[in-house]
Design a protein around this motif. Structure first.
Motif, PDB file in Angstrom:
ATOM      1  N   GLU A 143       0.825  -1.210   0.000  1.00 38.24           N
ATOM      2  CA  GLU A 143       0.000   0.000   0.000  1.00 38.24           C
ATOM      3  C   GLU A 143       0.858   1.259   0.000  1.00 38.24           C
ATOM      4  OE1 GLU A 143      -2.788  -0.057   3.148  1.00 38.24           O
ATOM      5  OE2 GLU A 143      -3.817  -1.859   2.453  1.00 38.24           O
ATOM      6  N   VAL A 144       2.010   1.215   0.671  1.00 33.27           N
ATOM      7  CA  VAL A 144       2.889   2.388   0.717  1.00 33.27           C
ATOM      8  C   VAL A 144       3.334   2.766  -0.685  1.00 33.27           C
ATOM      9  CG1 VAL A 144       5.096   3.277   1.565  1.00 33.27           C
ATOM     10  CG2 VAL A 144       3.671   1.851   3.045  1.00 33.27           C
ATOM     11  N   PHE A 145       3.792   1.761  -1.428  1.00 35.76           N
ATOM     12  CA  PHE A 145       4.241   2.030  -2.788  1.00 35.76           C
ATOM     13  C   PHE A 145       3.090   2.438  -3.686  1.00 35.76           C
ATOM     14  CE2 PHE A 145       4.991   0.590  -7.142  1.00 35.76           C
ATOM     15  CZ  PHE A 145       6.108   1.368  -7.449  1.00 35.76           C
ATOM     16  N   GLU A 146       1.953   1.781  -3.543  1.00 35.31           N
ATOM     17  CA  GLU A 146       0.794   2.125  -4.361  1.00 35.31           C
ATOM     18  C   GLU A 146       0.377   3.573  -4.149  1.00 35.31           C
ATOM     19  OE1 GLU A 146      -1.459  -2.223  -4.606  1.00 35.31           O
ATOM     20  OE2 GLU A 146      -1.911  -0.839  -2.973  1.00 35.31           O
ATOM     21  N   LYS A 147       0.370   4.022  -2.898  1.00 36.10           N
ATOM     22  CA  LYS A 147       0.000   5.406  -2.588  1.00 36.10           C
ATOM     23  C   LYS A 147       1.021   6.380  -3.191  1.00 36.10           C
ATOM     24  CE  LYS A 147      -2.549   8.419  -0.222  1.00 36.10           C
ATOM     25  NZ  LYS A 147      -1.849   9.684  -0.479  1.00 36.10           N
ATOM     26  N   LEU A 148       2.299   6.032  -3.072  1.00 31.96           N
ATOM     27  CA  LEU A 148       3.350   6.887  -3.602  1.00 31.96           C
ATOM     28  C   LEU A 148       3.197   7.093  -5.100  1.00 31.96           C
ATOM     29  CD1 LEU A 148       6.145   8.346  -3.469  1.00 31.96           C
ATOM     30  CD2 LEU A 148       7.155   6.109  -3.909  1.00 31.96           C
ATOM     31  N   ILE A 149       3.036   5.995  -5.826  1.00 35.84           N
ATOM     32  CA  ILE A 149       2.997   6.123  -7.281  1.00 35.84           C
ATOM     33  C   ILE A 149       1.694   6.770  -7.747  1.00 35.84           C
ATOM     34  CG2 ILE A 149       2.017   3.834  -7.814  1.00 35.84           C
ATOM     35  CD1 ILE A 149       4.116   3.726 -10.111  1.00 35.84           C
ATOM     36  N   GLU A 150       0.579   6.508  -7.058  1.00 35.02           N
ATOM     37  CA  GLU A 150      -0.685   7.161  -7.408  1.00 35.02           C
ATOM     38  C   GLU A 150      -0.608   8.659  -7.194  1.00 35.02           C
ATOM     39  OE1 GLU A 150      -3.649   3.392  -6.311  1.00 35.02           O
ATOM     40  OE2 GLU A 150      -3.465   5.110  -4.948  1.00 35.02           O
ATOM     41  N   ASP A 151      -0.029   9.082  -6.076  1.00 39.59           N
ATOM     42  CA  ASP A 151       0.105  10.515  -5.797  1.00 39.59           C
ATOM     43  C   ASP A 151       1.054  11.182  -6.796  1.00 39.59           C
ATOM     44  OD1 ASP A 151      -1.616  10.210  -3.698  1.00 39.59           O
ATOM     45  OD2 ASP A 151      -0.081  10.320  -2.131  1.00 39.59           O
ATOM     46  N   THR A 152       2.109  10.461  -7.159  1.00 38.11           N
ATOM     47  CA  THR A 152       3.069  11.011  -8.122  1.00 38.11           C
ATOM     48  C   THR A 152       2.404  11.252  -9.475  1.00 38.11           C
ATOM     49  OG1 THR A 152       4.924   9.890  -7.028  1.00 38.11           O
ATOM     50  CG2 THR A 152       5.258  10.603  -9.308  1.00 38.11           C
TER      51      THR A 152
END
Length: 401
Positions: A60-69
């Protein structure tokens, strides 16, 4: 914390190394209790990596990062459009909350497109909306951010050229800085970077050190690669007893400077006019502001600069404060700020002519300093406690050995 680099590293490890080392059960210096290191990475808790960053412990951490980016990039492109077509300037000229019709009229734009732009920026929270009126705060930081967004369309303009040179695995090829980029950088420097405080923090200690070491006053300063001349202007104002010379290879930039800045102690020249002039051994201090990493042949340029530097003179290079150690740049603000520009502009320019050394901003502090020493210079240690963290300042002089 930036984790995308770490994700790429893990993927590369999984695809290239794991098939050969699966029985070892190790990832870097860590032993993993599951067969796949990516699974292990996502289940690790309270484990530190390098500079004390916590390893991402779930997907989830990575998913949130890439979605926000990605979301941020989309909205940045829309903001850049508003800057390019004049909506942002219309806000500034109006100087008050305004309706969509008023903004459309002020910018001389199609109302329906303006409405859609406003809807997008309002949904993101960039444009403020109240009582059927829109407003955009106008501070120096806002202006700087808007100008930064304007670089995205320039990235897009470079995509086909960049893709072409990237797809040539056998040759180092690139392309020169786009003219729009040079113009953009000039405007960007108008609202950021160089001001009297910057001179005091970053250059005054160098001038004082030179005087202490040589017992000479600085009379001539060269800004090599001066661009649109903002630093030259500030130097001319802060050092009224010095003659300041700005030099650039781009004729449009030089003409802009000559028409914009008129001070008795300031002049602007093209590169060729500098090296074929009577200015041999003339300058006490030569400043290179984010120049070295852009050059296809920095050794040649430094050799030419030796011809106009006084025997005891200083060269002061300001370069992105990026380490040669990739792992040390994880989470680094300077690395995250400079490297996107390098991918599209700096690295291609440094590979645009022979010998196409291909340094770019990723060259790194440690390798760059060693390069300067290997090129026949000595590093001068100057007090740096006031220095901006965004830059690595390298002061060097011709070696006497």
């Amino acid at each position: 914390m930036c984790t995308s680099n770490r994700w790429c590293m893990v993927n590369a490890y999984t695809q290239l190394i794991l098939p050969k080392t699966r029985k070892q059960g190790k990832f870097r210096n860590y032993t993993y209790p599951v067969q796949h290191p990516v699974q292990w990475l996502f289940t690790m808790e309270n484990t530190t990596y390098n500079k004390g960053y916590t390893l991402m412990n779930n997907l989830e951490v990575f998913e949130k990062l890439i979605e926000d980016t990605v979301s941020g990039g989309l909205h940045t492109m829309v903001l850049a459009l508003g800057h390019r077509v004049g909506i942002v300037d219309a806000f500034y000229r109006l100087g008050r909350p305004a309706t969509a019709k008023e903004i459309s009229k002020e910018a001389s734009l199609n109302l329906r497109y303006v409405q859609e732009w406003l809807a997008c920026m309002t949904a993101k929270g960039i444009v403020q909306y109240e009582d059927e009126s829109y407003s955009l705060p106008a501070s120096e930081r806002v202006q700087k951010a808007v100008l930064t967004s304007a670089v995205l369309p320039m990235f897009a303009d470079c995509l086909s050229s960049l893709e072409s040179v990237m797809r040539d695995p056998d040759h180092n090829r690139g392309y020169p800085f786009p003219k729009k980029d040079l113009e953009w950088l000039g405007k960007f420097n108008e609202v950021s970077a160089f001001n009297p405080e910057w001179i005091t923090r970053n250059l005054e200690p160098v001038f004082e050190h030179f005087h202490t070491e040589t017992q000479e006053n600085i009379e001539n300063i060269l800004d090599f690669g001066c661009g649109y001349g903002k630093l030259c202007q500030q130097l001319a104002l802060s050092q009224p007893d010095c003659d300041v010379t700005g030099v650039d290879i781009d004729e449009v930039s030089v003409k802009h400077c000559q028409q914009t800045y008129c001070y008795p102690n300031l002049r602007f020249l093209r590169n060729a006019d500098l090296f074929y002039s009577n200015l041999k051994k003339n300058f006490h201090v030569i400043i290179l502001m984010e120049v070295l990493h852009d050059l296809p042949d920095p050794s040649h340029v430094l050799s030419e600069l030796k011809s106009v530097l006084k025997p005891n003179g200083y060269i002061v290079a300001f370069e992105p404060n990026i380490s040669s150690d990739v792992s040390a740049n994880i989470g680094s603000k300077a690395a995250q700020s400079h490297l996107p520009y390098s991918v599209f502009f700096c690295l291609p320019n440094s590979m645009s002519q022979s010998p196409a050394v291909g340094h770019g901003a990723g060259w790194g502090v440690e390798d760059r300093r060693q390069f300067i020493v290997n090129d026949g210079f000595s590093i001068v240690n100057v007090d740096s406690h006031l220095l901006d963290n965004e830059y690595d300042r390298i002061v060097f002089k011709m070696s006497t050995t």
